[in-house]
Structure formats: C-alpha cells, structure tokens
Design a protein around this motif. Structure first.
Motif, short mmCIF file in Angstrom:
data_model
loop_
_atom_site.label_atom_id
_atom_site.label_comp_id
_atom_site.label_asym_id
_atom_site.label_seq_id
_atom_site.Cartn_x
_atom_site.Cartn_y
_atom_site.Cartn_z
N SER A 119 22.11 -17.56 -33.70
CA SER A 119 20.82 -17.56 -33.03
C SER A 119 19.72 -17.14 -34.01
N SER A 120 18.60 -17.86 -33.97
CA SER A 120 17.50 -17.53 -34.88
C SER A 120 16.92 -16.15 -34.55
N ARG A 121 16.93 -15.78 -33.28
CA ARG A 121 16.44 -14.44 -32.91
C ARG A 121 17.38 -13.35 -33.40
N LYS A 122 18.67 -13.60 -33.35
CA LYS A 122 19.62 -12.60 -33.86
C LYS A 122 19.56 -12.51 -35.38
N ILE A 123 19.29 -13.64 -36.03
CA ILE A 123 19.13 -13.62 -37.49
C ILE A 123 17.88 -12.83 -37.85
N GLU A 124 16.81 -13.03 -37.11
CA GLU A 124 15.58 -12.26 -37.33
C GLU A 124 15.85 -10.76 -37.17
N ALA A 125 16.58 -10.40 -36.11
CA ALA A 125 16.89 -8.98 -35.88
C ALA A 125 17.77 -8.43 -37.00
N ALA A 126 18.72 -9.23 -37.48
CA ALA A 126 19.58 -8.78 -38.57
C ALA A 126 18.79 -8.56 -39.85
N ILE A 127 17.80 -9.40 -40.11
CA ILE A 127 16.97 -9.23 -41.30
C ILE A 127 16.18 -7.93 -41.22
N GLN A 128 15.80 -7.53 -40.03
CA GLN A 128 15.03 -6.30 -39.87
C GLN A 128 15.91 -5.05 -39.84
N GLU A 129 17.20 -5.19 -39.48
CA GLU A 129 18.05 -4.02 -39.27
C GLU A 129 19.15 -3.84 -40.31
N ASN A 130 19.64 -4.93 -40.89
CA ASN A 130 20.82 -4.86 -41.75
C ASN A 130 20.38 -4.93 -43.21
N ILE A 131 20.85 -3.99 -44.02
CA ILE A 131 20.43 -3.91 -45.42
C ILE A 131 20.91 -5.12 -46.22
N HIS A 132 22.05 -5.70 -45.85
CA HIS A 132 22.55 -6.89 -46.55
C HIS A 132 21.60 -8.07 -46.34
N MET A 173 18.44 -7.79 -45.48
CA MET A 173 17.17 -7.45 -46.12
C MET A 173 17.19 -7.81 -47.60
N TRP A 174 18.30 -7.51 -48.27
CA TRP A 174 18.42 -7.79 -49.70
C TRP A 174 18.42 -9.29 -49.94
N LEU A 175 19.16 -10.03 -49.11
CA LEU A 175 19.20 -11.49 -49.27
C LEU A 175 17.84 -12.12 -49.01
N ALA A 176 17.07 -11.53 -48.10
CA ALA A 176 15.75 -12.07 -47.78
C ALA A 176 14.68 -11.60 -48.77
N GLY A 177 15.06 -10.81 -49.74
CA GLY A 177 14.09 -10.33 -50.72
C GLY A 177 13.08 -9.39 -50.11
N MET A 178 13.51 -8.62 -49.13
CA MET A 178 12.68 -7.65 -48.40
C MET A 178 11.52 -8.32 -47.65
N LYS A 179 11.60 -9.63 -47.45
CA LYS A 179 10.63 -10.32 -46.62
C LYS A 179 11.18 -10.36 -45.20
N ARG A 180 10.31 -10.56 -44.23
CA ARG A 180 10.73 -10.54 -42.83
C ARG A 180 10.29 -11.82 -42.12
N PRO A 181 11.01 -12.91 -42.33
CA PRO A 181 10.64 -14.13 -41.60
C PRO A 181 10.96 -13.98 -40.13
N ASP A 182 10.12 -14.55 -39.28
CA ASP A 182 10.39 -14.47 -37.86
C ASP A 182 11.34 -15.60 -37.45
N HIS A 183 11.73 -15.60 -36.18
CA HIS A 183 12.72 -16.57 -35.72
C HIS A 183 12.17 -18.00 -35.75
N HIS A 184 10.85 -18.17 -35.63
CA HIS A 184 10.27 -19.51 -35.73
C HIS A 184 10.46 -20.07 -37.14
N THR A 185 10.27 -19.24 -38.15
CA THR A 185 10.43 -19.68 -39.53
C THR A 185 11.88 -20.04 -39.80
N VAL A 186 12.80 -19.20 -39.33
CA VAL A 186 14.23 -19.47 -39.52
C VAL A 186 14.60 -20.78 -38.84
N ASN A 187 14.16 -20.96 -37.62
CA ASN A 187 14.50 -22.16 -36.87
C ASN A 187 13.87 -23.41 -37.46
N ARG A 188 12.62 -23.29 -37.90
CA ARG A 188 11.94 -24.43 -38.53
C ARG A 188 12.64 -24.83 -39.83
#
Length: 106
Positions: free
Chosen positions: A16-29, A31-46
């Motif tokens: 789920s794009s919403r769960k991926i968004e939540a994982a980017i905000q909560e999980n350090i792994h 966060m590191w893969l995202a380069g400390m950026k926080r894309p929202d679920h719309h960006t992930v889904n798009r």
C-alpha cells in the motif's frame, strides 16, 4: 530513490502506498533508502503507476535473484504467492425467536 524504497517495501510485504509512506516516516531503513526525504503516498503511487507500470515484476524478480546469488535470501523464503481468493462468507447466527432459549421467550 523511490525504486529502492519500493523494492525494499515489496521485500517486506508492504504494498500500500499509504503504508509505504508511513514506513518512510517511521522506519530508519526506509528513511535511509529514501535519502531522508519524505515522499507522500501520492508521489509513491504516481511513480509506481507512471514509471514502473510494466517493469516492476521484472525488476523485483531480478533483485530477488541477485539477493539469492549473494546468499542474503534463501530460496525457501521466496515462494510464489498464490492468487488471492475471496474469503468464504461466515454464516451469521440467527438471532430470531428460535435462537433464544425457551426460558427467555416472552
């Protein structure tokens, strides 16, 4: 950046794009893969819909094969998923007059 996040999310059974968004905000792994950026679920889904629509299965299978060759993933862990079937309906108990014990009938 998002390709790494999506592959890691799929390896962790997060689709789920919403769960991926939540994982980017909560999980350090994540966060590191995202380069400390926080894309929202719309960006992930798009990104998933526009860029990876026809390629994600092949990319994911290639990553899993590379991990298996390197010894990071055991082939027993990578079993093909069965197609999702519809759950069987649960019969609901009847709560009419017949379902009540005789002492409660009035």
């Amino acid at each position: 950046m998002l390709l790494k996040v999506l592959v890691y999310a799929y390896l962790n059974n997060i689709y789920s794009s919403r769960k991926i968004e939540a994982a980017i905000q909560e999980n350090i792994h994540f966060m590191w893969l995202a380069g400390m950026k926080r894309p929202d679920h719309h960006t992930v889904n798009r990104f998933r819909a526009q860029r990876l629509k026809n390629h994600i299965k092949e990319v994911f299978s290639q990553v899993v094969l590379l991990l298996m060759e390197a010894g990071h993933v055991i082939s027993k862990q990578c079993t093909p998923m069965a197609p999702r079937s519809r759950p069987m309906p649960i019969s609901t108990p009847s709560f009419g007059r017949r379902a009540l014990p005789p002492t409660r009938r009035k």
